[in-house]
Design a protein around this motif. Structure first.
Motif, PDB file in Angstrom:
ATOM      1  N   ASN A 156       0.818  -1.217   0.000  1.00 47.03           N
ATOM      2  CA  ASN A 156       0.000   0.000   0.000  1.00 47.03           C
ATOM      3  C   ASN A 156       0.853   1.269   0.000  1.00 47.03           C
ATOM      4  N   SER A 157       1.776   1.351  -0.936  1.00 46.49           N
ATOM      5  CA  SER A 157       2.664   2.512  -0.962  1.00 46.49           C
ATOM      6  C   SER A 157       3.004   2.888  -2.394  1.00 46.49           C
ATOM      7  N   ASN A 158       3.492   4.116  -2.536  1.00 48.07           N
ATOM      8  CA  ASN A 158       3.972   4.629  -3.810  1.00 48.07           C
ATOM      9  C   ASN A 158       5.454   4.932  -3.686  1.00 48.07           C
ATOM     10  N   ALA A 159       6.144   4.933  -4.801  1.00 49.78           N
ATOM     11  CA  ALA A 159       7.575   5.237  -4.780  1.00 49.78           C
ATOM     12  C   ALA A 159       7.969   5.831  -6.124  1.00 49.78           C
ATOM     13  N   THR A 160       9.036   6.597  -6.078  1.00 46.92           N
ATOM     14  CA  THR A 160       9.625   7.154  -7.302  1.00 46.92           C
ATOM     15  C   THR A 160      11.033   6.592  -7.449  1.00 46.92           C
ATOM     16  N   ILE A 161      11.321   6.104  -8.638  1.00 45.49           N
ATOM     17  CA  ILE A 161      12.649   5.551  -8.922  1.00 45.49           C
ATOM     18  C   ILE A 161      13.360   6.467  -9.910  1.00 45.49           C
ATOM     19  N   TYR A 162      14.601   6.805  -9.554  1.00 49.66           N
ATOM     20  CA  TYR A 162      15.467   7.585 -10.440  1.00 49.66           C
ATOM     21  C   TYR A 162      16.645   6.720 -10.852  1.00 49.66           C
ATOM     22  N   LEU A 163      17.023   6.816 -12.105  1.00 51.70           N
ATOM     23  CA  LEU A 163      18.229   6.163 -12.605  1.00 51.70           C
ATOM     24  C   LEU A 163      19.175   7.231 -13.138  1.00 51.70           C
ATOM     25  N   LYS A 164      20.441   7.140 -12.737  1.00 50.38           N
ATOM     26  CA  LYS A 164      21.483   8.060 -13.217  1.00 50.38           C
ATOM     27  C   LYS A 164      22.442   7.275 -14.102  1.00 50.38           C
ATOM     28  N   VAL A 165      22.609   7.724 -15.365  1.00 49.73           N
ATOM     29  CA  VAL A 165      23.385   6.969 -16.344  1.00 49.73           C
ATOM     30  C   VAL A 165      24.428   7.864 -16.995  1.00 49.73           C
ATOM     31  N   ASN A 166      25.660   7.326 -17.073  1.00 50.05           N
ATOM     32  CA  ASN A 166      26.716   8.014 -17.810  1.00 50.05           C
ATOM     33  C   ASN A 166      27.710   6.969 -18.285  1.00 50.05           C
ATOM     34  N   SER A 167      28.178   7.102 -19.535  1.00 48.29           N
ATOM     35  CA  SER A 167      29.124   6.118 -20.050  1.00 48.29           C
ATOM     36  C   SER A 167      29.823   6.667 -21.279  1.00 48.29           C
ATOM     37  N   PRO A 168      31.115   6.345 -21.443  1.00 48.71           N
ATOM     38  CA  PRO A 168      31.811   6.724 -22.687  1.00 48.71           C
ATOM     39  C   PRO A 168      31.390   5.841 -23.853  1.00 48.71           C
ATOM     40  N   ASN A 169      30.850   4.673 -23.568  1.00 46.92           N
ATOM     41  CA  ASN A 169      30.347   3.802 -24.625  1.00 46.92           C
ATOM     42  C   ASN A 169      28.960   4.279 -25.060  1.00 46.92           C
ATOM     43  N   ALA A 170      28.431   3.638 -26.084  1.00 51.49           N
ATOM     44  CA  ALA A 170      27.070   3.959 -26.506  1.00 51.49           C
ATOM     45  C   ALA A 170      26.107   3.708 -25.352  1.00 51.49           C
ATOM     46  N   ILE A 171      25.213   4.660 -25.117  1.00 53.01           N
ATOM     47  CA  ILE A 171      24.282   4.568 -23.983  1.00 53.01           C
ATOM     48  C   ILE A 171      22.961   3.983 -24.494  1.00 53.01           C
ATOM     49  N   ASN A 172      22.803   2.692 -24.294  1.00 48.74           N
ATOM     50  CA  ASN A 172      21.562   1.986 -24.621  1.00 48.74           C
ATOM     51  C   ASN A 172      20.946   1.499 -23.324  1.00 48.74           C
ATOM     52  N   LEU A 173      19.659   1.731 -23.160  1.00 49.27           N
ATOM     53  CA  LEU A 173      19.030   1.453 -21.861  1.00 49.27           C
ATOM     54  C   LEU A 173      17.775   0.602 -22.019  1.00 49.27           C
ATOM     55  N   PRO A 174      17.928  -0.724 -22.119  1.00 51.15           N
ATOM     56  CA  PRO A 174      16.760  -1.609 -22.043  1.00 51.15           C
ATOM     57  C   PRO A 174      16.374  -1.787 -20.561  1.00 51.15           C
ATOM     58  N   ILE A 175      15.350  -1.088 -20.121  1.00 49.02           N
ATOM     59  CA  ILE A 175      14.989  -1.062 -18.699  1.00 49.02           C
ATOM     60  C   ILE A 175      13.752  -1.929 -18.486  1.00 49.02           C
ATOM     61  N   GLN A 176      13.889  -2.909 -17.581  1.00 52.23           N
ATOM     62  CA  GLN A 176      12.823  -3.879 -17.361  1.00 52.23           C
ATOM     63  C   GLN A 176      12.460  -3.921 -15.879  1.00 52.23           C
ATOM     64  N   LEU A 177      11.211  -4.203 -15.620  1.00 51.80           N
ATOM     65  CA  LEU A 177      10.713  -4.410 -14.264  1.00 51.80           C
ATOM     66  C   LEU A 177      10.253  -5.858 -14.143  1.00 51.80           C
ATOM     67  N   TRP A 178      10.857  -6.606 -13.203  1.00 52.15           N
ATOM     68  CA  TRP A 178      10.597  -8.041 -13.047  1.00 52.15           C
ATOM     69  C   TRP A 178      10.065  -8.343 -11.648  1.00 52.15           C
ATOM     70  N   ASP A 179       9.294  -9.394 -11.576  1.00 46.77           N
ATOM     71  CA  ASP A 179       9.073 -10.058 -10.288  1.00 46.77           C
ATOM     72  C   ASP A 179      10.350 -10.805  -9.915  1.00 46.77           C
TER      73      ASP A 179
END
Length: 675
Positions: A156-179
């Motif tokens: 019974n709660s809410n939350a906010t998720i932040y992601l901080k990303v930095n890389s010299p390589n190509a920045i590709n972000l396949p972001i998944q939410l799993w059980d």
């Protein structure tokens, strides 16, 4: 340049889609909607680009920056920011409408990100997790080739998720939410698939290395080097190398993939020149190939000295070199060079995969499972087709040899007669050897049967009946029964991959390991963990896996404690229902320091327990129909009134009828206990 492109595109979209409130608050994702497959979060996330790379989490949370989070174009599965020097902040809101807490994982399924930090903020708690390849694997919250963030979400709660990303390589972000449970299962399946791929690559390399030593043909050696370097490149590309080969080397994570691609292309150029004889067939093109070999040697040095200056040049050079190899293959095919047809088809797969990977890295096509895993599929097809090319070359050599032999056949008649006599002699020797092997197999069968013999007193006390039927004389199944104390008995059943002599030798050796630890009065899960460590220390080089189930039966407390390493669930047959002893951990032989869970059940007088290997239900008839677990469970219930021996005999007879003349494909072992 890429950052400017992203900001311009975002501005255009904001003007065009203003009426749709593109800067509106992000939607809340209810985590209770997660099933056995992941939720992709990119379409639900807002993005803030920080070209200065100085913003902190506290600054990002301020009202002035919260309003700057915007929706950016992405595929369903991932963001693609290509090569960018900016830091990207991503935000998504999650909700747990259920009163019970839920274990989830956020997965960023791309291994070449230097900084990948997660901030979890809810009214009840704040969690900050640092990850990325700059963080050693041992310090990450989840040991994986990807960046995995396990979170326990309060009810019974809410939350906010932040992601901080930095890389010299190509920045590709396949972001998944799993059980969490579903992802653990997915991790095991993924490792099995990766083990199959690299196992096949290694097997092909070893086989062709033997062929090289036999034929002394350098093409086979180049093929072996090409297969191994390609497999290592794929391991670097998909994170397997970071997980197992260089766990604490950010330098390798940053530089390895492009360096390895250069090595693969150099080997491909050398292999092509040698296999297709381009020096004679297409001399003008061959000169350019030699120049490209030199370029692919020089560029990696410059790339190491100045990563930012040469990274895009390096990527483009890879595509051009691959295209040049394709041009050579097409030209040689037009010259009616038979082996060039195989080479062209093989390299076309790898070329397509490389082009897809390059376009994805440069941001011209979206990032998804196809564009990420494409190189691995392409390399697998390329390995197989190049093997066919070498096989065709070998077949051509054989035909030429047969033609030459035909021309001198008249002069070799007497030699042929002598040869026939020697063949007869060798056949007799072979028959004697075969007879000796049959005797040895018979002895091996007796040894294995004797090793499975259990003290009759234990069998009587447990009211136990078992059947053990290997496919051949010996098999890869085994079981063991021992008494720990006055009231507690321990049963182990295990199944090594494969069957026959190889599997039998492995199981006998493994049983020797188990005999040293089976009487430890520890929980089944602890014994399983010790067993796995011993197995990995002694037999990991055999590339064999093992499923196992340890069951402790306490007749005083009427309880069953068990731990399962990927083994088929045992069946506890109660009066009106069936209860399964489900798996509590992954197969043995996959990874050291594996944790195994443990469960406990109670039993009553009159209950019945069946423990078995997968050969009991993984039986296929001539129509490719499987007997299956459900049929097995139904048989157990329908024969509840029969004795254990009658049940097991009825099972064997039912399987025989189901197979209808088809041979069994796997060893079969079943133990039944009447409480």
């Amino acid at each position: 340049m890429k950052g400017f492109y992203n900001r311009s595109l975002a501005l255009i979209l904001s003007l065009f889609l203003g009426s749709f409130e593109i800067f509106a608050d992000d939607l809340k994702i209810n985590i209770n909607s997660i099933g056995s497959s992941p939720l992709y979060l990119t379409n639900s996330m807002l993005v803030l680009e920080d070209p200065t790379n100085i913003l902190s989490f506290e600054a990002v949370q301020s009202a002035s920056y919260q309003s700057k989070f915007i929706k950016v174009p992405s595929s369903k599965e991932a963001f693609n920011f290509s090569y960018s020097k900016s830091t990207y902040w991503l935000r998504v809101h999650l909700q747990n409408s259920d009163p019970t807490p839920k274990d989830i994982v956020i997965v960023v399924a791309y291994p070449r990100l230097k900084t990948m930090d997660l901030y979890f903020q809810s009214p009840k708690e704040f969690i900050q997790i640092h990850s990325g390849y700059s963080v050693p694997l041992s310090f990450r919250p989840y040991k994986s080739r990807f960046f995995v963030f396990p979170i326990q979400f309060s009810g019974n709660s809410n939350a906010t998720i932040y992601l901080k990303v930095n890389s010299p390589n190509a920045i590709n972000l396949p972001i998944q939410l799993w059980d969490k449970v579903a992802y653990d299962r997915h991790e095991i399946d993924d490792h099995v698939v990766q083990a199959l791929y690299f196992g096949i690559a290694f097997a092909m390399a070893v086989f062709n290395l033997f062929v090289f030593f036999i034929l002394k043909d350098s093409n086979y050696l180049f093929y072996v080097l090409l297969v191994l370097s390609t497999a290592l490149t794929i391991a670097s590309h998909n994170g397997i190398a970071s997980e197992y080969l260089w766990q604490n080397s950010p330098w390798m994570d940053q530089y390895s993939i492009n360096l390895l691609i250069s090595i693969v292309l150099i080997l491909f150029l050398v292999f092509m020149r040698n296999l297709l004889n381009t020096k004679k067939l297409v001399p003008k093109l061959d000169f350019v190939s030699k120049v490209l070999i030199i370029i692919q040697m020089i560029l990696p040095v410059l790339y190491i000295l100045s990563f930012d200056s040469f990274i895009k040049i390096m990527v483009v050079s890879h595509s051009f070199t691959a295209f040049w190899i394709l041009v050579n293959a097409i030209t040689c095919s037009f010259r009616k060079e038979r082996i060039a047809y195989f080479f062209l088809l093989a390299f076309a797969f790898l070329f397509s995969a490389l082009i897809v990977s390059t376009l994805r890295a440069l941001g011209f096509i979206p990032t998804n499972s196809f564009t990420i895993d494409g190189p691995q599929f392409g390399s697998a097809a390329e390995m197989l087709l190049l093997a066919f090319a070498l096989a065709d070359r070998y077949n051509t050599i054989i035909k030429e040899k047969e033609t030459a032999e035909t021309l001198v056949k008249f002069n070799l008649e007497k030699s042929n007669f002598d040869l026939e006599e020697k063949v007869k002699e060798r056949t007799q020797i072979l028959n004697r050897t075969l007879s000796a092997m049959r005797r040895d197999l018979f002895v091996a069968k007796k040894i294995q049967e004797n090793s499975l013999i259990t003290d009759p007193t234990l069998i009587k006390r447990l009211n136990l009946v078992y059947r053990y039927l290997p496919v051949s004389e010996v098999g890869g199944d085994f079981f063991d029964i021992c008494q720990l104390n006055e009231f507690k008995y321990r049963i182990l059943i295990a199944d090594a991959t494969g069957h026959g002599v190889h599997a039998a030798m492995i199981t006998m050796a493994i049983k020797g390991l188990y005999d040293n630890i089976k009487t430890f009065e520890l929980s089944p899960s602890k014994v399983m963990e010790i067993f796995n460590e011993e197995f990995m220390d002694n037999f990991v080089s055999l590339n064999s896996l093992l499923t196992a189930l340890i069951v402790d039966i306490d007749i005083a407390t009427k309880t069953i404690q068990f731990a399962s390493a990927g083994h088929p669930p045992a069946v506890l047959l109660r009066k009106n229902q069936i209860q399964l002893l489900e798996k509590t951990g992954r197969m043995m032989g996959l990874k050291k320091q594996t944790h195994y869970g443990q469960s406990e059940l109670t039993w009553d007088v009159g209950d019945r327990l069946f423990v078995f290997t997968d050969g009991v239900f993984e039986a296929f008839n001539l129509k490719e129909e499987e007997f299956g677990e459900e049929s097995l469970y139904h048989l157990f219930q329908s024969t509840r009134n029969l004795g254990l021996a009658e049940v097991e005999d009825h099972l064997l007879k039912t399987l025989q009828i189901f197979l209808n003349g088809q041979d069994r494909q796997d060893d079969l072992t079943i133990l039944g206990i009447d409480f």
